[in-house]
Design a protein around this motif. Structure first.
Motif, PDB file in Angstrom:
ATOM      1  N   THR A  28       0.824  -1.213   0.000  1.00 13.52           N
ATOM      2  CA  THR A  28       0.000   0.000   0.000  1.00 13.52           C
ATOM      3  C   THR A  28       0.857   1.263   0.000  1.00 13.52           C
ATOM      4  O   THR A  28       0.448   2.272  -0.570  1.00 13.52           O
ATOM      5  CB  THR A  28      -0.995   0.022   1.181  1.00 13.52           C
ATOM      6  OG1 THR A  28      -0.282  -0.004   2.423  1.00 13.52           O
ATOM      7  CG2 THR A  28      -1.954  -1.159   1.096  1.00 13.52           C
ATOM      8  N   LEU A  31       1.633   1.788  -3.593  1.00 15.00           N
ATOM      9  CA  LEU A  31       0.440   2.301  -4.281  1.00 15.00           C
ATOM     10  C   LEU A  31       0.254   3.787  -3.981  1.00 15.00           C
ATOM     11  O   LEU A  31      -0.048   4.572  -4.880  1.00 15.00           O
ATOM     12  CB  LEU A  31      -0.811   1.522  -3.857  1.00 15.00           C
ATOM     13  CG  LEU A  31      -0.922   0.080  -4.313  1.00 15.00           C
ATOM     14  CD1 LEU A  31      -2.136  -0.585  -3.663  1.00 15.00           C
ATOM     15  CD2 LEU A  31      -1.003  -0.015  -5.823  1.00 15.00           C
ATOM     16  N   CYS A  35       0.186   6.889  -6.587  1.00 12.20           N
ATOM     17  CA  CYS A  35      -0.992   7.761  -6.570  1.00 12.20           C
ATOM     18  C   CYS A  35      -0.577   9.224  -6.417  1.00 12.20           C
ATOM     19  O   CYS A  35      -1.014  10.087  -7.188  1.00 12.20           O
ATOM     20  CB  CYS A  35      -1.900   7.322  -5.427  1.00 12.20           C
ATOM     21  SG  CYS A  35      -3.405   8.276  -5.234  1.00 12.20           S
ATOM     22  N   LEU A  83      -6.962   2.759  -0.919  1.00  7.96           N
ATOM     23  CA  LEU A  83      -5.820   1.930  -1.313  1.00  7.96           C
ATOM     24  C   LEU A  83      -5.655   0.804  -0.301  1.00  7.96           C
ATOM     25  O   LEU A  83      -5.540   1.050   0.902  1.00  7.96           O
ATOM     26  CB  LEU A  83      -4.536   2.769  -1.362  1.00  7.96           C
ATOM     27  CG  LEU A  83      -4.525   3.940  -2.332  1.00  7.96           C
ATOM     28  CD1 LEU A  83      -3.233   4.732  -2.188  1.00  7.96           C
ATOM     29  CD2 LEU A  83      -4.709   3.464  -3.765  1.00  7.96           C
ATOM     30  N   GLY A 119      -9.373   1.101  -4.973  1.00  9.31           N
ATOM     31  CA  GLY A 119      -7.963   0.854  -5.225  1.00  9.31           C
ATOM     32  C   GLY A 119      -7.423  -0.254  -4.350  1.00  9.31           C
ATOM     33  O   GLY A 119      -6.370  -0.109  -3.727  1.00  9.31           O
ATOM     34  N   GLY A 140      -1.390   2.429  -8.382  1.00  4.16           N
ATOM     35  CA  GLY A 140      -1.698   3.655  -7.651  1.00  4.16           C
ATOM     36  C   GLY A 140      -1.879   4.821  -8.609  1.00  4.16           C
ATOM     37  O   GLY A 140      -2.730   5.689  -8.414  1.00  4.16           O
ATOM     38  N   TYR A 143      -5.329   4.510 -10.194  1.00  5.02           N
ATOM     39  CA  TYR A 143      -6.400   4.898  -9.281  1.00  5.02           C
ATOM     40  C   TYR A 143      -6.494   6.424  -9.182  1.00  5.02           C
ATOM     41  O   TYR A 143      -7.587   6.978  -9.112  1.00  5.02           O
ATOM     42  CB  TYR A 143      -6.189   4.287  -7.900  1.00  5.02           C
ATOM     43  CG  TYR A 143      -6.086   2.767  -7.916  1.00  5.02           C
ATOM     44  CD1 TYR A 143      -6.880   1.993  -8.760  1.00  5.02           C
ATOM     45  CD2 TYR A 143      -5.191   2.100  -7.089  1.00  5.02           C
ATOM     46  CE1 TYR A 143      -6.774   0.612  -8.788  1.00  5.02           C
ATOM     47  CE2 TYR A 143      -5.088   0.722  -7.101  1.00  5.02           C
ATOM     48  CZ  TYR A 143      -5.876  -0.021  -7.946  1.00  5.02           C
ATOM     49  OH  TYR A 143      -5.775  -1.387  -7.961  1.00  5.02           O
TER      50      TYR A 143
END
Length: 159
Positions: A28, A31, A35, A83, A119, A140, A143
């Motif tokens: 995460t 990600l 993002c 996420l 996500g 990421g 998303y």
């Protein structure tokens, strides 16, 4: 005939919340990096002092829907990104978490009227998760693009 589409050029002033699960934070965190990179490259202020972006951490993917809905209903954000990463194990726990996270995130969007981006990686192995979080590509980024498009699209709708 009316045609409505999100325009990335109209998204640089969106207010965005990102809700990130700590469980599987190796994934995460990657990600989130992808993002934030995307959001920054599209004009969103991602600095620590940003008034456009807030990031909230929850224990795991199961907890994403509650905070996503709370933030979406706060009227402070135009879009919320969730996420998470759920990796299949030897028990049915995977199925329960994935089902509840996906249903809850969809419900948060429907009930709040605010786009809530799903996500959450759902993979069979850690290797698959790593590939989707940066080794081959970073979802990421995708998303974040979905968030920019949906935020802009919601603005373009009449009423």
């Amino acid at each position: 005939m009316a045609r409505f589409e999100g325009r990335f050029s109209d998204a640089s002033d969106l207010r965005i919340a990102v809700v990130v699960a700590r469980f599987n934070d190796l994934i995460t965190g990657k990600l989130l990096s992808g993002c934030l990179d995307c959001l920054s490259r599209h004009g969103i202020d991602t600095s620590e002092t940003s008034s456009q972006l807030d990031i909230a951490w929850v224990p795991g993917s199961f907890e994403l829907p509650l905070l996503a809905q709370t933030l979406a209903e706060s009227e402070r954000y135009e879009v919320v990104i969730t996420l998470g990463a759920v990796i299949r194990g030897d028990t049915p726990h995977f199925d329960v978490v994935v089902a509840e996270a996906s249903k809850g995130i969809a419900t948060a969007a429907r009930e709040s009227g605010v786009p809530v981006i799903f996500g959450v990686l759902t993979t069979d192995t850690m290797q698959q998760a790593l590939e989707r979080a940066g080794i081959k590509s970073n979802l990421g980024w995708s998303y974040a693009m979905q968030a920019l498009e949906m935020g802009s699209l919601m603005r373009a709708l009449p009423g």
